[in-house]
Write an enzyme that holds these catalytic residues in place. Structure first.
Site, short mmCIF file in Angstrom:
data_model
loop_
_atom_site.label_atom_id
_atom_site.label_comp_id
_atom_site.label_asym_id
_atom_site.label_seq_id
_atom_site.Cartn_x
_atom_site.Cartn_y
_atom_site.Cartn_z
CB SER A 209 24.93 35.36 44.34
OG SER A 209 24.08 34.30 44.41
CG ASP B 288 25.95 25.06 49.25
OD1 ASP B 288 26.41 25.13 47.95
OD2 ASP B 288 25.47 25.97 49.68
NE ARG C 142 18.74 24.86 45.77
CZ ARG C 142 19.41 26.05 46.16
NH1 ARG C 142 20.16 26.71 45.20
NH2 ARG C 142 19.48 26.46 47.40
CG HIS D 118 25.41 32.84 49.27
ND1 HIS D 118 24.49 32.03 48.86
CD2 HIS D 118 25.51 33.70 48.01
CE1 HIS D 118 23.91 32.52 47.62
NE2 HIS D 118 24.49 33.44 47.17
CG HIS E 277 17.73 28.16 52.53
ND1 HIS E 277 16.73 29.17 52.06
CD2 HIS E 277 18.62 27.97 51.63
CE1 HIS E 277 17.21 29.75 51.08
NE2 HIS E 277 18.22 28.77 50.48
#
Ligand code: HAX
Length: 439
Positions: free
Chosen positions: A241, A373, A327, A271, A318
Site C-alpha cells: 500500500s 492482522d 503491533r 496484505h 511477514h
C-alpha cells in the site's frame, strides 16, 4: 500558512539540502547488490526506496521517526481521560519529524473536523453500487469519486511550478484524511445498518468521531480505535500500500488517485485483507470442529490441514519481520486489559501458542510469528463490530496517515518518477552465461 504546514516546509527545506549534499558527495555509493533471486521474488530486501516517516527492523518491528510503538503509547498526547495515543499526533510526528504537543494535536483535530465535509456526489456513487459490493471496493470508489476535489489536480492543470507541488499535495492530504472516516462510516452504516447514518460529533477527536459515526460509543472502543488507527498507519515504504501510493504519486497523480491505488493493494489477502481472512479462518475452523472453543490440539491439526491444502495461515508470516509483530503485542496488551476472556481473543491467543512451532517446522516459512492482522479482528468482534469484510477499510483509513504524510515528503523533496529497470529471463540467462565465461 497554517503553523503545521509552516513547520513541515522548514523541515522539508532542511532535508532537501541534506539530500542534495548526499547525492553530490556520495550518490554513486552502493546500498546493496541485487541478486537474481531478489529480481524474481518481489525485490525482497532491495534497498531502493527512501521513506522518511518510519523504518522497520526485522527483529524489533516498526519505529515511527525513531519511536517504537510502546514509546508512542506513552509519549503521544491522549484525549481527555484517554489511555491510548491520538493518531493525529502520530500523523504530526510522521509529517514534521518531532513529537507534537497536546496543543498541536488539538489543532490538527480541529483542522480535520473543519475539513471533513464530503460532497453528496460521493455518496451517490456509493449508493449506485450493488448491495453485494465488498466494502474495500466501495472505499476505493468513494475516494475516487472524491478526486473531483483535488486541489493539486486543479493547480497542476492551471500550471504550477514544481517547487509548489508539495503545497497542494499537503492541502489534499489534510482534506482527504479528514474525509475518510465519513466515507468509511457511510459504507458501514449503509451496508450493515440499513443506511441509518450517524451525524459526526465535532467535539470528538478524529478516531473517536470515527468510532462514534460507526455506531460505537463505548469509551473503551474509542480507545481501541485510537490505538488501531495509530498502529496501522505506516510500515516503512516497501509494503504494497505504501509503495503503490508512492509509485503512483511519482507520476504526479494527485493524492486521491495515489491513495486509491494504494488501497487497491491493501485489499489483497496477502496484505490488508488478511485481517478479514484471519476471522474467516477461525470461524471456518470453529464451524468444522463444531465448537467455539477449539483445543490447542485441534487448532494444531487445523493449521497442518490448512498448509497441506496449499493455503496460507492468515495473520502469520511477514516479508521483513522475523519476530512477533509489536503491533500484535500492543493489541494483545489491550485485550489483556479490556477483554481477556472474550472467546475470539482466547482463540487468537491459543493459535499464537501453537502456530509458530508448526509454521517454523515447515522449514520454508521465514517468519512463523504473528503479524498485525492476527489480532485486530478478535478485538473488533468483542466490541460488536463483527462484519469482518469491513475490517480492511479500518486499516485503510489508518494507513492514509502514513502514506499521505510520505506523499507530502515526496513532493516537498521533488522525488523523481519511479522507473526501476526490468530484465527479461532471456537477458538474465545471457548475463549468467557471460559471467561464467568471464570467470
Ligand atoms: N502460511 C502458509 N505459508 C506461508 C505463510 C503462512 N502464513 N507465510 C509464508 N508462507 C509461505 C509462502 O507462501 C512461501 O511459499 P512458496 O515458497 O511455496 O511460495 C514460503 O512460505 C516462503 O515465504 P516467506 O519468504 O516466508 O514470506 P513472503 O515474504 O513470501 O510472504 C507474506 C510474506 C506476509 C505474504 C506471507 O507470510 C503470507 O502469505 N502470510 C499470510 C497472509 C498474511 O497474514 N498477510 C498479512 C501480512 C502483514 C500485512 O501486510 N498486513 O497488512
Amino acid at each position: 500558512m497554517g503553523y503545521v504546514k509552516q513547520r513541515f516546509r522548514e523541515k522539508a527545506d532542511a532535508l532537501a539540502a541534506d539530500i542534495k549534499d548526499i547525492l553530490s558527495n556520495h550518490g554513486d555509493k552502493k546500498l546493496g547488490d541485487v541478486t537474481i533471486r531478489q529480481a524474481y521474488t518481489g525485490m525482497r530486501g532491495v534497498p531502493g526506496l527512501v521513506t522518511e516517516t518510519s523504518l522497520l527492523d526485522a527483529e524489533e518491528g516498526i519505529r515511527f521517526r525513531g519511536y517504537s510503538i510502546p514509546e508512542l503509547r506513552e509519549l503521544l498526547p491522549k484525549a481527555e481521560g484517554g489511555i491510548e495515543p491520538l493518531p493525529e499526533g502520530l500523523f504530526y510526528l510522521m509529517l514534521v519529524g518531532e513529537l507534537p504537543s497536546k496543543e498541536d494535536v488539538d489543532h490538527l483535530s480541529t483542522v480535520l473536523a473543519r475539513r471533513s465535509n464530503v460532497p453528496k456526489h460521493v455518496f451517490d456513487v456509493l449508493d449506485k453500487m450493488p448491495a453485494s459490493t465488498h466494502p474495500m471496493t466501495l472505499f476505493c470508489q468513494g475516494v475516487m469519486a472524491l478526486q473531483t476535489e483535488s486541489k493539486f489536480a486543479k493547480a497542476y492543470k492551471e500550471g504550477i511550478s514544481k517547487k509548489d507541488h508539495w503545497e497542494y499535495v499537503y492541502e489534499d492530504t489534510l482534506s482527504l484524511i479528514a474525509r475518510l472516516p465519513q466515507i468509511a462510516a457511510y459504507i458501514y452504516r449503509k451496508k450493515y445498518h440499513n443506511g441509518e447514518g450517524i451525524e459526526p460529533d465535532a467535539e470528538l477527536d478524529w478516531a473517536g468521531n470515527f468510532a462514534h459515526m460507526l455506531g460505537f460509543d463505548d469509551p473503551s472502543f474509542y480507545a481501541l480505535m485510537r490505538l488501531y488507527m495509530t498502529i496501522h498507519a505506516d510500515h516503512e515504504g516497501g509494503n504494497v500500500s505504501a509503495h503503490t501510493t508512492h509509485l503512483v504519486g511519482s507520476a504526479l497523480s494527485d493524492p486521491y488517485l495515489s491513495f486509491t491505488a494504494g488501497m487497491t493493494g491493501l485489499a489483497g489477502p496477502l496484505h490488508g485483507l488478511a485481517n478479514q481472512e484471519v476471522i474467516a479462518w477461525i470461524e471456518d475452523m470453529c464451524e468444522e470442529l463444531n465448537t467455539q472453543e477449539p483445543s490447542k490440539d485441534q487448532i494444531s491439526q487445523y493449521i497442518k490441514d490448512t498448509l497441506a491444502a496449499g493455503k496460507v495461515v492468515p495473520g502469520y508470516g511477514h516479508a521483513v519481520l522475523r519476530k512477533t509483530d509489536p503491533r500484535f503485542t500492543a493489541q494483545m496488551e489491550f485485550a489483556k486489559t479490556h477483554c481477556p476472556d472474550a472467546p475470539m481473543v482466547q482463540n487468537v491467543w491459543k493459535i499464537y501458542e501453537v502456530a509458530p512451532d508448526i509454521l517454523g517446522a515447515t522449514g520454508k516459512i521465514k517468519n512463523p510469528w504473528p503479524n498485525v492482522d492476527a489480532h485486530s479482528g478478535a478485538l473488533l468482534t468483542h466490541y460488536g463490530l463483527v462484519e469482518k469484510e469491513f475490517y480492511t477499510v479500518l486499516f485503510g483509513v489508518s494507513r492514509a496517515l502514513g502514506v499521505l504524510a510520505s506523499l507530502c515528503w515526496d513532493r516537498a523533496l521533488g522525488l523523481s518518477i519511479e522507473r526501476p529497470k526490468s530484465l527479461t529471463t532471456k537477458r538474465i540467462k545471457e548475463i549468467v552465461a557471460e559471467e561464467e565465461v568471464a570467470s
